[in-house]
Design an enzyme around this catalytic site. Sequence first.
Site, PDB file in Angstrom:
ATOM      1  N   LYS A   3       6.896   6.281  29.483  1.00 62.96           N
ATOM      2  CA  LYS A   3       7.717   7.481  29.277  1.00 62.96           C
ATOM      3  C   LYS A   3       8.988   7.139  28.495  1.00 62.96           C
ATOM      4  O   LYS A   3       9.336   7.829  27.543  1.00 62.96           O
ATOM      5  CB  LYS A   3       8.063   8.104  30.636  1.00 62.96           C
ATOM      6  CG  LYS A   3       8.877   9.376  30.556  1.00 62.96           C
ATOM      7  CD  LYS A   3       8.641  10.246  31.768  1.00 62.96           C
ATOM      8  CE  LYS A   3       9.427   9.793  32.979  1.00 62.96           C
ATOM      9  NZ  LYS A   3      10.878  10.079  32.894  1.00 62.96           N
ATOM     10  N   GLY A  58      15.950  13.947  32.291  1.00 62.20           N
ATOM     11  CA  GLY A  58      17.271  13.332  32.191  1.00 62.20           C
ATOM     12  C   GLY A  58      17.402  12.490  30.930  1.00 62.20           C
ATOM     13  O   GLY A  58      18.468  12.461  30.300  1.00 62.20           O
ATOM     14  N   ASP A  81      12.616   3.374  39.261  1.00 65.44           N
ATOM     15  CA  ASP A  81      11.776   4.564  39.440  1.00 65.44           C
ATOM     16  C   ASP A  81      10.689   4.356  40.493  1.00 65.44           C
ATOM     17  O   ASP A  81       9.955   5.279  40.818  1.00 65.44           O
ATOM     18  CB  ASP A  81      11.147   4.974  38.103  1.00 65.44           C
ATOM     19  CG  ASP A  81      12.212   5.492  37.141  1.00 65.44           C
ATOM     20  OD1 ASP A  81      13.269   5.951  37.609  1.00 65.44           O
ATOM     21  OD2 ASP A  81      11.993   5.415  35.920  1.00 65.44           O
ATOM     22  N   ARG A  89      16.055  11.175  46.150  1.00 64.95           N
ATOM     23  CA  ARG A  89      14.840  10.458  46.571  1.00 64.95           C
ATOM     24  C   ARG A  89      15.001   9.728  47.904  1.00 64.95           C
ATOM     25  O   ARG A  89      14.010   9.475  48.584  1.00 64.95           O
ATOM     26  CB  ARG A  89      14.385   9.498  45.462  1.00 64.95           C
ATOM     27  CG  ARG A  89      13.764  10.259  44.301  1.00 64.95           C
ATOM     28  CD  ARG A  89      13.252   9.359  43.203  1.00 64.95           C
ATOM     29  NE  ARG A  89      12.529  10.171  42.223  1.00 64.95           N
ATOM     30  CZ  ARG A  89      12.277   9.805  40.982  1.00 64.95           C
ATOM     31  NH1 ARG A  89      12.687   8.625  40.539  1.00 64.95           N
ATOM     32  NH2 ARG A  89      11.611  10.592  40.167  1.00 64.95           N
ATOM     33  N   ARG A 147       7.439  11.885  41.049  1.00 67.81           N
ATOM     34  CA  ARG A 147       7.179  10.597  41.703  1.00 67.81           C
ATOM     35  C   ARG A 147       7.048  10.730  43.226  1.00 67.81           C
ATOM     36  O   ARG A 147       6.416   9.913  43.870  1.00 67.81           O
ATOM     37  CB  ARG A 147       8.250   9.576  41.320  1.00 67.81           C
ATOM     38  CG  ARG A 147       8.264   9.283  39.825  1.00 67.81           C
ATOM     39  CD  ARG A 147       8.973   7.992  39.487  1.00 67.81           C
ATOM     40  NE  ARG A 147       9.455   7.990  38.114  1.00 67.81           N
ATOM     41  CZ  ARG A 147       8.707   7.761  37.036  1.00 67.81           C
ATOM     42  NH1 ARG A 147       7.407   7.518  37.168  1.00 67.81           N
ATOM     43  NH2 ARG A 147       9.228   7.788  35.818  1.00 67.81           N
TER      44      ARG A 147
HETATM   45  C1  S3P Z   1      15.315   5.930  31.901  1.00 68.55           C
HETATM   46  C2  S3P Z   1      16.304   5.315  32.623  1.00 68.55           C
HETATM   47  C3  S3P Z   1      16.424   5.396  34.091  1.00 68.55           C
HETATM   48  C4  S3P Z   1      15.130   5.869  34.737  1.00 68.55           C
HETATM   49  C5  S3P Z   1      14.550   7.048  34.018  1.00 68.55           C
HETATM   50  C6  S3P Z   1      14.254   6.696  32.561  1.00 68.55           C
HETATM   51  C7  S3P Z   1      15.327   5.799  30.433  1.00 68.55           C
HETATM   52  O1  S3P Z   1      17.434   6.329  34.431  1.00 68.55           O
HETATM   53  O2  S3P Z   1      15.346   6.181  36.085  1.00 68.55           O
HETATM   54  O3  S3P Z   1      13.351   7.475  34.632  1.00 68.55           O
HETATM   55  O4  S3P Z   1      14.307   6.123  29.790  1.00 68.55           O
HETATM   56  O5  S3P Z   1      16.347   5.359  29.875  1.00 68.55           O
HETATM   57  P1  S3P Z   1      19.000   5.881  34.535  1.00 68.55           P
HETATM   58  O6  S3P Z   1      19.443   5.434  33.215  1.00 68.55           O
HETATM   59  O7  S3P Z   1      19.712   7.129  34.968  1.00 68.55           O
HETATM   60  O8  S3P Z   1      19.014   4.813  35.593  1.00 68.55           O
END
Ligand code: S3P
Length: 439
Positions: free
Chosen positions: A30, A103, A324, A355, A398
């Site tokens: 992802k 996010g 994750d 979570r 998840r």
């Molecule tokens: C991600 C960073 C992580 C992860 C998210 C994907 C990324 O988040 O939990 O699923 O692709 O940069 P954080 O940067 O908030 O830790």
Amino acid sequence: MNAKNDIFSGTVAAGPAKGLRGEIKVPGDKSISHRSVFFGAIAGGTTEVEGFLEGEDNLSTVNAFKKMGVEVETLGGQKVRVRGSGAAGLKEPDDVIDAGNSGTTTRLLTGLLSAQPFFSVITGDASLRKRPMKRVVEPLSMMGASVAGRKNNSLLPIAISGKKLKGISYNTPVASAQLKSAILLAGLYADGETTVTEPEKSRDHTERMLRLFGAEIKVVRNSVSVRSTKGLIGCKIKIPGDISSAAFFMVGAMITRDSELLIKDVGVNPTRTGIIDILRKMGGSVSTLNEREVSGEPVADILVRTSRLKGIEISGSDLLPAIDEFPVICVAAAFAEGTTTISGAAELRVKESDRVAVMAGSLKAVGVKNTEKEDGIIIEGTAGDIPGGRVASHGDHRIAMSMAIAALRSKKSVEIEGAGSVEVSFPGFFGLLDGVKAS
Ligand code: S3P
């Protein structure tokens, strides 16, 4: 409820299995899929992507760039072609950008859009509108960005008036790849050098991919520096399977009685392999085979077998390269012998759901004793089957998948409300799981 939220509906009754057997591939990573579109869009020339994850989160990124005039073709068979607009080619979107549940889309876009000569607005679904954005807005404001949002610029929707930015040297309060990447994306357009230093090293897909696109980037321990560049060049990228998706099958194979599962072509970037280290520490049988490098990322096949897991102590540093995987680690702990204590997990409270709270409640609902802590959880391993019960995904992909893995050792079944949320990162999850269940 709008069409987008409909994917979160639907209840699945996930049942037990004697074991997981066979050979599978999981969908593309992802994080890497997001970045292939981000960098492809602002590069010159065409970027051809193989193994792209066509989950809802990544489609949010694709749609955002389409809104800014970038031609992104989803060609089927996990192939995507991005016709780069060049560093200065993005166009002002004529409507609000909806990042859905993602996010990564939101935070990386906030960095990139802060430096574009136009106005833009980003919003998202109910979960994303609760997630903290101040951590991104603060350093970008120090670079000269103009970002306004709800609750004193800390929540979506946010409105961005693009500005000429200046480079900064910034120490992040949390190790977060989304935050690091947002600042680096802004840094690609800023005057002078931009340096991000993290308390601990988060996943480094941005750094690796920037190199692939020909950017000059300096990495010294936990610090990364970039300079303004107009010269990113489109390229061919082959994306490995997502270790965060493989993790569900790894735990599933370990906790069931008669399992041997080979998961092919999985990304094993050391900033992501915390799950392998944690499961090994618990006594899990997992080996990485056929290790190689593809498109700047380490890749391997992962072989997992039935294992007698034992409870362990897991710290925040152990968890960072498995950030994750917290929900599925809780499931592994639920079937271990003895107690597992997870601490330093405060970040988990601001993910797609809280979570820590949701896993504490979900495990209780299926018969696993645990105690929720401010920064983690203590889980009493059952070392046996669990009764089962009914849980809700809270719109969190998840959580839904982790509870389907817990169901593999349930006496009845685990009914999962909102199971459609798996579409966010793992389309086809339930079918793939059914396909490897030993009867
Ligand atoms: C991600 C960073 C992580 C992860 C998210 C994907 C990324 O988040 O939990 O699923 O692709 O940069 P954080 O940067 O908030 O830790």
